[in-house]
Design a protein around this motif. Structure first.
Motif, mmCIF file in Angstrom:
data_model
loop_
_atom_site.group_PDB
_atom_site.id
_atom_site.type_symbol
_atom_site.label_atom_id
_atom_site.label_comp_id
_atom_site.label_asym_id
_atom_site.label_seq_id
_atom_site.Cartn_x
_atom_site.Cartn_y
_atom_site.Cartn_z
ATOM 1 N N ASP A 55 20.307 1.287 9.006
ATOM 2 C CA ASP A 55 20.671 2.569 9.603
ATOM 3 C C ASP A 55 20.844 2.546 11.116
ATOM 4 O OD1 ASP A 55 17.996 2.076 10.090
ATOM 5 O OD2 ASP A 55 17.349 4.136 9.732
ATOM 6 N N ARG A 56 20.631 1.384 11.740
ATOM 7 C CA ARG A 56 20.709 1.344 13.200
ATOM 8 C C ARG A 56 20.615 -0.096 13.693
ATOM 9 N NH1 ARG A 56 15.500 1.483 11.938
ATOM 10 N NH2 ARG A 56 13.936 0.653 13.342
ATOM 11 N N LEU A 57 20.905 -0.266 14.964
ATOM 12 C CA LEU A 57 20.635 -1.522 15.649
ATOM 13 C C LEU A 57 19.291 -1.349 16.335
ATOM 14 C CD1 LEU A 57 21.666 -4.316 16.604
ATOM 15 C CD2 LEU A 57 22.582 -3.148 18.616
ATOM 16 N N GLY A 58 18.343 -2.226 16.049
ATOM 17 C CA GLY A 58 17.033 -2.088 16.674
ATOM 18 C C GLY A 58 16.057 -3.130 16.184
ATOM 19 N N ARG A 59 14.866 -3.027 16.708
ATOM 20 C CA ARG A 59 13.779 -3.896 16.269
ATOM 21 C C ARG A 59 13.320 -3.459 14.884
ATOM 22 N NH1 ARG A 59 9.681 -3.626 21.413
ATOM 23 N NH2 ARG A 59 10.752 -5.082 22.773
ATOM 24 N N PHE A 60 12.642 -4.387 14.212
ATOM 25 C CA PHE A 60 12.020 -4.030 12.944
ATOM 26 C C PHE A 60 10.941 -2.979 13.188
ATOM 27 C CE2 PHE A 60 12.980 -8.610 11.676
ATOM 28 C CZ PHE A 60 14.077 -8.267 10.915
ATOM 29 N N ASP A 61 10.791 -2.077 12.240
ATOM 30 C CA ASP A 61 9.690 -1.123 12.307
ATOM 31 C C ASP A 61 8.377 -1.887 12.153
ATOM 32 O OD1 ASP A 61 11.384 1.093 12.514
ATOM 33 O OD2 ASP A 61 11.520 1.312 10.336
ATOM 34 N N PRO A 62 7.356 -1.493 12.890
ATOM 35 C CA PRO A 62 6.061 -2.163 12.751
ATOM 36 C C PRO A 62 5.524 -2.047 11.321
ATOM 37 C CG PRO A 62 6.112 -0.870 14.756
ATOM 38 C CD PRO A 62 7.343 -0.503 13.974
ATOM 39 N N ASP A 63 5.098 -3.173 10.799
ATOM 40 C CA ASP A 63 4.599 -3.267 9.428
ATOM 41 C C ASP A 63 3.145 -3.737 9.491
ATOM 42 O OD1 ASP A 63 3.852 -4.461 6.910
ATOM 43 O OD2 ASP A 63 5.976 -4.590 6.385
ATOM 44 N N PRO A 64 2.215 -2.947 8.971
ATOM 45 C CA PRO A 64 0.806 -3.326 9.078
ATOM 46 C C PRO A 64 0.469 -4.627 8.355
ATOM 47 C CG PRO A 64 1.050 -1.433 7.618
ATOM 48 C CD PRO A 64 2.384 -1.670 8.257
ATOM 49 N N ASP A 65 1.170 -4.931 7.275
ATOM 50 C CA ASP A 65 0.895 -6.174 6.553
ATOM 51 C C ASP A 65 1.345 -7.392 7.354
ATOM 52 O OD1 ASP A 65 -0.278 -4.910 4.302
ATOM 53 O OD2 ASP A 65 1.722 -4.445 3.535
ATOM 54 N N ILE A 66 2.456 -7.263 8.065
ATOM 55 C CA ILE A 66 2.906 -8.359 8.927
ATOM 56 C C ILE A 66 1.945 -8.511 10.104
ATOM 57 C CG2 ILE A 66 4.720 -9.078 10.541
ATOM 58 C CD1 ILE A 66 6.762 -8.086 8.467
ATOM 59 N N ALA A 67 1.511 -7.399 10.676
ATOM 60 C CA ALA A 67 0.535 -7.470 11.769
ATOM 61 C C ALA A 67 -0.741 -8.165 11.304
ATOM 62 C CB ALA A 67 0.226 -6.069 12.293
ATOM 63 N N ASP A 68 -1.236 -7.790 10.136
ATOM 64 C CA ASP A 68 -2.446 -8.422 9.596
ATOM 65 C C ASP A 68 -2.252 -9.921 9.409
ATOM 66 O OD1 ASP A 68 -3.718 -5.942 9.467
ATOM 67 O OD2 ASP A 68 -3.403 -5.713 7.303
ATOM 68 N N ALA A 69 -1.105 -10.307 8.849
ATOM 69 C CA ALA A 69 -0.828 -11.726 8.616
ATOM 70 C C ALA A 69 -0.775 -12.483 9.942
ATOM 71 C CB ALA A 69 0.483 -11.893 7.850
ATOM 72 N N TRP A 70 -0.114 -11.902 10.933
ATOM 73 C CA TRP A 70 0.014 -12.567 12.237
ATOM 74 C C TRP A 70 -1.369 -12.791 12.852
ATOM 75 C CZ3 TRP A 70 4.346 -14.797 13.800
ATOM 76 C CH2 TRP A 70 4.407 -15.280 15.104
ATOM 77 N N ILE A 71 -2.217 -11.793 12.748
ATOM 78 C CA ILE A 71 -3.575 -11.905 13.292
ATOM 79 C C ILE A 71 -4.359 -12.984 12.547
ATOM 80 C CG2 ILE A 71 -5.773 -10.671 13.532
ATOM 81 C CD1 ILE A 71 -3.960 -8.108 14.039
ATOM 82 N N ARG A 72 -4.257 -13.008 11.221
ATOM 83 C CA ARG A 72 -4.949 -14.060 10.452
ATOM 84 C C ARG A 72 -4.436 -15.440 10.838
ATOM 85 N NH1 ARG A 72 -4.333 -10.237 6.195
ATOM 86 N NH2 ARG A 72 -2.460 -11.332 5.484
ATOM 87 N N LEU A 73 -3.129 -15.569 10.990
ATOM 88 C CA LEU A 73 -2.551 -16.856 11.386
ATOM 89 C C LEU A 73 -3.086 -17.288 12.747
ATOM 90 C CD1 LEU A 73 1.043 -16.104 10.143
ATOM 91 C CD2 LEU A 73 -0.303 -18.086 9.396
ATOM 92 N N GLN A 74 -3.193 -16.348 13.651
ATOM 93 C CA GLN A 74 -3.697 -16.670 14.983
ATOM 94 C C GLN A 74 -5.176 -17.044 14.944
ATOM 95 O OE1 GLN A 74 -3.302 -13.584 17.920
ATOM 96 N NE2 GLN A 74 -4.055 -14.895 19.557
ATOM 97 N N GLN A 75 -5.937 -16.356 14.125
ATOM 98 C CA GLN A 75 -7.377 -16.606 14.060
ATOM 99 C C GLN A 75 -7.724 -17.830 13.212
ATOM 100 O OE1 GLN A 75 -8.807 -12.811 12.634
ATOM 101 N NE2 GLN A 75 -8.866 -11.943 14.700
ATOM 102 N N GLY A 76 -6.768 -18.310 12.433
ATOM 103 C CA GLY A 76 -7.005 -19.490 11.616
ATOM 104 C C GLY A 76 -7.587 -19.199 10.250
ATOM 105 N N ASN A 77 -7.659 -17.933 9.862
ATOM 106 C CA ASN A 77 -8.189 -17.588 8.536
ATOM 107 C C ASN A 77 -7.079 -17.028 7.639
ATOM 108 O OD1 ASN A 77 -7.963 -15.205 9.988
ATOM 109 N ND2 ASN A 77 -9.765 -14.270 9.094
ATOM 110 N N PHE A 78 -5.932 -17.698 7.687
ATOM 111 C CA PHE A 78 -4.746 -17.263 6.951
ATOM 112 C C PHE A 78 -4.828 -17.684 5.492
ATOM 113 C CE2 PHE A 78 -3.991 -21.257 9.125
ATOM 114 C CZ PHE A 78 -3.513 -22.082 8.124
ATOM 115 N N ASN A 79 -3.948 -17.094 4.696
ATOM 116 C CA ASN A 79 -3.874 -17.418 3.275
ATOM 117 C C ASN A 79 -2.473 -17.955 2.950
ATOM 118 O OD1 ASN A 79 -2.103 -15.135 2.694
ATOM 119 N ND2 ASN A 79 -3.920 -13.856 2.979
#
Length: 122
Positions: A55-79
Motif C-alpha cells: 500500500d505504500r513505499l516505506g519501511r516495514f511495520d514494526p513486528d514484535p516477533d521480529i524484535a524478539d528474535a533479533w534480541i535473542r540473536l543478539q543475546q545468544g539465546n536464539f532458537n
C-alpha cells in the motif's frame, strides 16, 4: 503485555532501540557464526530500507516477533526459527535487490524457495 500493546507500543520502541544499537550486528555474527556483512544486510533490510509495500513505499511495520528474535540473536539465546528468520530475510533482501522487485514478489519468492519463517508461539 497484551497483543495490541506488543504491536502498538513494544514493537515500535524495540525497533527504535535496534536502529540505535551499533553493537548488535557484530554480536549476532559472533553468536550465530554468520558473516558480519550478511547480518548488516539483514538489519538494513528489516529496520532501515524502504520497500515497495502493498500500500505504500516505506519501511516495514514494526513486528514484535521480529524484535524478539533479533534480541535473542543478539543475546545468544536464539532458537532454530530465529536462524530461519535470518535465512528468510537474507534471501528476500538479495532477491529484492537483484531483481528490483516489490516486497510481495520478493517475499513470495523467498517462501517459494523453502525459506519460511514461523515465529515461535509463546
Amino acid at each position: 503485555m497484551d497483543y495490541l500493546q506488543r504491536w502498538e507500543e513494544y514493537a515500535p520502541e524495540a525497533y527504535d532501540a535496534i536502529r540505535c544499537n551499533a553493537d548488535d550486528v557484530l554480536e549476532i555474527a559472533q553468536n550465530t557464526g554468520w558473516a558480519e556483512f550478511r547480518i548488516k544486510r539483514i538489519k538494513d533490510h528489516l529496520f532501515y530500507r524502504q520497500h515497495q509495500l502493498d500500500d505504500r513505499l516505506g519501511r516495514f511495520d514494526p513486528d514484535p516477533d521480529i524484535a524478539d528474535a533479533w534480541i535473542r540473536l543478539q543475546q545468544g539465546n536464539f532458537n532454530h526459527e530465529d536462524l530461519r528468520l535470518l535465512e528468510h530475510e537474507y534471501f528476500e533482501s538479495r532477491f529484492e535487490g537483484i531483481f528490483h522487485t516489490d516486497y510481495r514478489t520478493a517475499h513470495e519468492a523467498t517462501e517459494g524457495s523453502g525459506r519460511v519463517w514461523s515465529p515461535p508461539t509463546t
